[in-house]
Design a protein around this motif. Structure first.
Motif, PDB file in Angstrom:
ATOM      1  N   TRP A   1       0.824  -1.197   0.000  1.00 47.37           N
ATOM      2  CA  TRP A   1       0.000   0.000   0.000  1.00 47.37           C
ATOM      3  C   TRP A   1       0.865   1.258   0.000  1.00 47.37           C
ATOM      4  O   TRP A   1       1.904   1.327   0.651  1.00 47.37           O
ATOM      5  N   GLU A   2       0.426   2.236  -0.761  1.00 46.78           N
ATOM      6  CA  GLU A   2       1.061   3.550  -0.937  1.00 46.78           C
ATOM      7  C   GLU A   2       2.184   3.514  -1.954  1.00 46.78           C
ATOM      8  O   GLU A   2       2.676   4.561  -2.375  1.00 46.78           O
ATOM      9  N   GLU A   3       2.610   2.318  -2.391  1.00 45.18           N
ATOM     10  CA  GLU A   3       3.524   2.230  -3.529  1.00 45.18           C
ATOM     11  C   GLU A   3       2.681   2.199  -4.803  1.00 45.18           C
ATOM     12  O   GLU A   3       1.607   1.613  -4.834  1.00 45.18           O
ATOM     13  N   GLU A   4       3.192   2.819  -5.851  1.00 46.03           N
ATOM     14  CA  GLU A   4       2.452   2.887  -7.109  1.00 46.03           C
ATOM     15  C   GLU A   4       3.336   2.451  -8.271  1.00 46.03           C
ATOM     16  O   GLU A   4       4.558   2.379  -8.158  1.00 46.03           O
ATOM     17  N   THR A   5       2.679   2.150  -9.382  1.00 44.70           N
ATOM     18  CA  THR A   5       3.373   1.775 -10.603  1.00 44.70           C
ATOM     19  C   THR A   5       2.511   2.218 -11.772  1.00 44.70           C
ATOM     20  O   THR A   5       1.321   2.511 -11.610  1.00 44.70           O
ATOM     21  N   ALA A   6       3.101   2.254 -12.968  1.00 46.40           N
ATOM     22  CA  ALA A   6       2.332   2.625 -14.154  1.00 46.40           C
ATOM     23  C   ALA A   6       1.375   1.496 -14.528  1.00 46.40           C
ATOM     24  O   ALA A   6       1.724   0.319 -14.426  1.00 46.40           O
ATOM     25  N   PHE A   7       0.153   1.855 -14.948  1.00 43.92           N
ATOM     26  CA  PHE A   7      -0.820   0.842 -15.348  1.00 43.92           C
ATOM     27  C   PHE A   7      -1.799   1.454 -16.340  1.00 43.92           C
ATOM     28  O   PHE A   7      -1.960   2.672 -16.425  1.00 43.92           O
ATOM     29  N   ASP A   8      -2.445   0.586 -17.112  1.00 43.72           N
ATOM     30  CA  ASP A   8      -3.491   1.005 -18.043  1.00 43.72           C
ATOM     31  C   ASP A   8      -4.890   0.699 -17.516  1.00 43.72           C
ATOM     32  O   ASP A   8      -5.844   1.396 -17.835  1.00 43.72           O
ATOM     33  N   ARG A   9      -4.997  -0.394 -16.777  1.00 44.99           N
ATOM     34  CA  ARG A   9      -6.266  -0.806 -16.199  1.00 44.99           C
ATOM     35  C   ARG A   9      -6.022  -1.194 -14.742  1.00 44.99           C
ATOM     36  O   ARG A   9      -4.956  -1.699 -14.389  1.00 44.99           O
ATOM     37  N   GLN A  10      -7.025  -1.003 -13.908  1.00 50.19           N
ATOM     38  CA  GLN A  10      -6.911  -1.428 -12.522  1.00 50.19           C
ATOM     39  C   GLN A  10      -8.199  -2.120 -12.088  1.00 50.19           C
ATOM     40  O   GLN A  10      -9.291  -1.815 -12.589  1.00 50.19           O
ATOM     41  N   LEU A  11      -8.041  -3.072 -11.180  1.00 55.02           N
ATOM     42  CA  LEU A  11      -9.172  -3.802 -10.614  1.00 55.02           C
ATOM     43  C   LEU A  11      -8.947  -3.973  -9.128  1.00 55.02           C
ATOM     44  O   LEU A  11      -7.806  -4.045  -8.682  1.00 55.02           O
ATOM     45  N   GLU A  12     -10.031  -4.059  -8.369  1.00 52.53           N
ATOM     46  CA  GLU A  12      -9.930  -4.542  -6.993  1.00 52.53           C
ATOM     47  C   GLU A  12      -9.932  -6.060  -7.076  1.00 52.53           C
ATOM     48  O   GLU A  12     -10.595  -6.643  -7.932  1.00 52.53           O
ATOM     49  N   ILE A  13      -9.201  -6.726  -6.207  1.00 58.41           N
ATOM     50  CA  ILE A  13      -8.968  -8.159  -6.365  1.00 58.41           C
ATOM     51  C   ILE A  13     -10.263  -8.977  -6.365  1.00 58.41           C
ATOM     52  O   ILE A  13     -10.359 -10.001  -7.048  1.00 58.41           O
ATOM     53  N   THR A  14     -11.298  -8.510  -5.642  1.00 54.46           N
ATOM     54  CA  THR A  14     -12.555  -9.253  -5.606  1.00 54.46           C
ATOM     55  C   THR A  14     -13.346  -9.112  -6.907  1.00 54.46           C
ATOM     56  O   THR A  14     -14.366  -9.795  -7.086  1.00 54.46           O
ATOM     57  N   GLU A  15     -12.903  -8.228  -7.827  1.00 59.00           N
ATOM     58  CA  GLU A  15     -13.566  -8.087  -9.116  1.00 59.00           C
ATOM     59  C   GLU A  15     -13.070  -9.101 -10.150  1.00 59.00           C
ATOM     60  O   GLU A  15     -13.651  -9.210 -11.239  1.00 59.00           O
ATOM     61  N   LEU A  16     -12.034  -9.864  -9.823  1.00 56.78           N
ATOM     62  CA  LEU A  16     -11.475 -10.794 -10.799  1.00 56.78           C
ATOM     63  C   LEU A  16     -12.460 -11.883 -11.234  1.00 56.78           C
ATOM     64  O   LEU A  16     -12.555 -12.175 -12.433  1.00 56.78           O
ATOM     65  N   PRO A  17     -13.225 -12.509 -10.326  1.00 55.55           N
ATOM     66  CA  PRO A  17     -14.212 -13.485 -10.821  1.00 55.55           C
ATOM     67  C   PRO A  17     -15.239 -12.851 -11.759  1.00 55.55           C
ATOM     68  O   PRO A  17     -15.712 -13.495 -12.692  1.00 55.55           O
ATOM     69  N   TYR A  18     -15.580 -11.599 -11.501  1.00 53.40           N
ATOM     70  CA  TYR A  18     -16.520 -10.869 -12.360  1.00 53.40           C
ATOM     71  C   TYR A  18     -15.902 -10.611 -13.729  1.00 53.40           C
ATOM     72  O   TYR A  18     -16.550 -10.804 -14.767  1.00 53.40           O
ATOM     73  N   LEU A  19     -14.655 -10.201 -13.760  1.00 55.47           N
ATOM     74  CA  LEU A  19     -13.963  -9.970 -15.029  1.00 55.47           C
ATOM     75  C   LEU A  19     -14.018 -11.209 -15.910  1.00 55.47           C
ATOM     76  O   LEU A  19     -14.278 -11.131 -17.118  1.00 55.47           O
ATOM     77  N   PHE A  20     -13.788 -12.371 -15.300  1.00 55.52           N
ATOM     78  CA  PHE A  20     -13.753 -13.620 -16.064  1.00 55.52           C
ATOM     79  C   PHE A  20     -15.123 -14.297 -16.154  1.00 55.52           C
ATOM     80  O   PHE A  20     -15.218 -15.379 -16.734  1.00 55.52           O
ATOM     81  N   ARG A  21     -16.147 -13.671 -15.590  1.00 54.40           N
ATOM     82  CA  ARG A  21     -17.509 -14.235 -15.612  1.00 54.40           C
ATOM     83  C   ARG A  21     -17.480 -15.688 -15.149  1.00 54.40           C
ATOM     84  O   ARG A  21     -18.103 -16.579 -15.732  1.00 54.40           O
ATOM     85  N   SER A  22     -16.771 -15.933 -14.065  1.00 54.29           N
ATOM     86  CA  SER A  22     -16.616 -17.297 -13.555  1.00 54.29           C
ATOM     87  C   SER A  22     -17.953 -17.883 -13.134  1.00 54.29           C
ATOM     88  O   SER A  22     -18.857 -17.178 -12.692  1.00 54.29           O
ATOM     89  N   THR A  23     -18.059 -19.202 -13.254  1.00 60.13           N
ATOM     90  CA  THR A  23     -19.155 -19.947 -12.661  1.00 60.13           C
ATOM     91  C   THR A  23     -18.544 -20.967 -11.703  1.00 60.13           C
ATOM     92  O   THR A  23     -17.317 -21.137 -11.650  1.00 60.13           O
ATOM     93  N   ALA A  24     -19.396 -21.660 -10.969  1.00 59.92           N
ATOM     94  CA  ALA A  24     -18.884 -22.666 -10.040  1.00 59.92           C
ATOM     95  C   ALA A  24     -18.122 -23.758 -10.774  1.00 59.92           C
ATOM     96  O   ALA A  24     -17.271 -24.427 -10.182  1.00 59.92           O
ATOM     97  N   ASP A  25     -18.415 -23.928 -12.073  1.00 59.48           N
ATOM     98  CA  ASP A  25     -17.755 -24.981 -12.857  1.00 59.48           C
ATOM     99  C   ASP A  25     -16.515 -24.506 -13.599  1.00 59.48           C
ATOM    100  O   ASP A  25     -15.785 -25.326 -14.162  1.00 59.48           O
ATOM    101  N   THR A  26     -16.281 -23.195 -13.639  1.00 57.95           N
ATOM    102  CA  THR A  26     -15.152 -22.680 -14.418  1.00 57.95           C
ATOM    103  C   THR A  26     -14.136 -21.925 -13.573  1.00 57.95           C
ATOM    104  O   THR A  26     -13.310 -21.183 -14.112  1.00 57.95           O
ATOM    105  N   LEU A  27     -14.174 -22.097 -12.264  1.00 59.28           N
ATOM    106  CA  LEU A  27     -13.190 -21.444 -11.398  1.00 59.28           C
ATOM    107  C   LEU A  27     -11.794 -21.973 -11.727  1.00 59.28           C
ATOM    108  O   LEU A  27     -11.634 -23.144 -12.088  1.00 59.28           O
ATOM    109  N   PRO A  28     -10.759 -21.136 -11.609  1.00 58.45           N
ATOM    110  CA  PRO A  28      -9.392 -21.627 -11.845  1.00 58.45           C
ATOM    111  C   PRO A  28      -9.103 -22.862 -11.005  1.00 58.45           C
ATOM    112  O   PRO A  28      -9.384 -22.894  -9.804  1.00 58.45           O
TER     113      PRO A  28
END
Length: 364
Positions: A152-179
């Motif tokens: 926290w408080e360290e930064e880096t260059a990026f084009d897109r950002q997500l909160e970590i809990t948004e990752l299943p939403y990004l991938f439209r995961s289902t109970a059968d397609t979880l990593p």
């Protein structure tokens, strides 16, 4: 003196009906009467309740039912309305060929649960950085797919950002397609060696236990005294506390009474806690960070859940699509830890009869 008669206007009656519908929805959700809660959230929204609040309630219901796709449609609607939300970071833009920053601002357990998505994200992005609490940095550095770890408080260059809990939403995961690549957390050779100096190899079955968690939801925790019958019923098992030292006062009293010696760890970091969990044949825990660590390490883990368990554990299941080595033990009724532990005792007896060498995963 006669008091004037107060007559509610039509608007006041409408507001009352709206608030009553929303209260009913929240109450039904708290009781895990999910189908009734869904109907009540719909009714509350039709009466003018905050659509995002109603969508959030329906999202919770759908996840409890294991209907991830319906939950993502609620997420779509919330994002399209555009109401500011500090927990929502991703704006919906594609991440292919972009530098992506994952921010972790929720609990440690959430971070561990969703770090599994890093390899999938890295297959799409040109660079993946993750920003975590300092306590998680060492562990995150061992996760495949992560190019850079920031605190926290360290930064880096990026084009897109997500909160970590948004990752299943990004991938439209289902109970059968979880990593499904497990383990996705790694314990280094030096960490494992250090853990074995505290928890030396043993011919006895070792079970790590966690009975109390963070203060934000004390209903997930139980007194050690309630777990004690299990601990004393299996003398062939070497039980170890995976609690932090501040939570071990009752444990030390029990160890002294039973002449067990010092069966407690003192983890200075989450990576160290993971290394101790990796040395256990089984982890028996409440809904806690230890549950996620053991699951991500593909160690057998049994989780004690309150009756109104979190969305990620769904309803009525004894397994979890999030962690294939996990087994769930739910309170039969609200507050009934003894009933859940009775089921654990029966299962542990069977598990000990069928136990296999430590290098394999015992049948759950």
């Amino acid at each position: 003196m006669t008091q004037p008669l107060l007559v509610k206007t039509g608007l006041e009656h409408h507001v009352d009906k709206r608030e009553a519908a929303l209260t009913r929805a929240e109450s039904q959700l708290a009781l895990r009467a999910v189908e009734h809660a869904l109907e009540a959230f719909d009714a509350a929204e039709q009466l003018g309740a905050d659509p995002d609040q109603c969508a959030g309630g329906r999202w919770f219901c759908h996840m409890l039912l294991g209907d991830f796709q319906s939950a993502w449609r609620e997420s779509d609607a919330i994002r399209q309305r555009g109401t500011p939300d500090p927990a929502r970071v991703w704006n919906g833009e594609p991440v292919h060929g972009r530098r992506v920053l994952i921010r972790s601002v929720h609990g440690f357990g959430d971070a561990v649960q969703f770090l599994r998505y890093a390899p999938l994200l890295r297959a799409m992005a040109t660079h993946v950085a993750v920003q975590v609490a300092p306590a998680l940095a060492e562990l995150a550095r061992g996760v495949a797919g992560i190019d850079q770890v920031l605190v926290w408080e360290e930064e880096t260059a990026f084009d897109r950002q997500l909160e970590i809990t948004e990752l299943p939403y990004l991938f439209r995961s289902t109970a059968d397609t979880l990593p499904s690549a497990f383990p996705y957390l790694q314990v280094s050779a030096s960490q494992r060696a250090a853990a074995r100096r505290v928890v030396p190899p043993s011919h006895r079955v070792r079970v790590g236990v966690v009975w109390t968690g963070g203060t934000w939801d004390s209903t997930r925790s139980l007194p050690l005294s309630v777990m004690e019958p299990i601990l004393l019923h299996f003398p062939q098992v070497e039980f170890w506390s995976l609690q932090q030292p501040a939570d071990n006062a009752d444990w030390f009293v029990l160890c002294e009474r039973m002449a067990w010696g010092n069966r407690a760890i003192d983890a200075a970091s989450i990576a160290e806690l993971a290394s101790y969990a990796a040395e256990m044949d089984l982890v028996l825990t409440i809904d806690s960070l230890a549950a996620h660590l053991a699951g991500a390490l593909a160690r057998p883990v049994w989780v004690l859940l309150k009756q109104e368990a979190d969305w990620r554990w769904m309803l009525d299941r004894s397994d979890s699509p999030w962690y294939p080595t996990m087994r769930l033990f739910r309170q039969p009724s609200a507050g009934d830890w003894a009933g859940a532990l009775e089921a654990v005792g029966t299962a542990l007896s069977r598990w000990l009869e069928d136990s296999r060498p430590r290098s394999t995963t015992p049948g759950l």
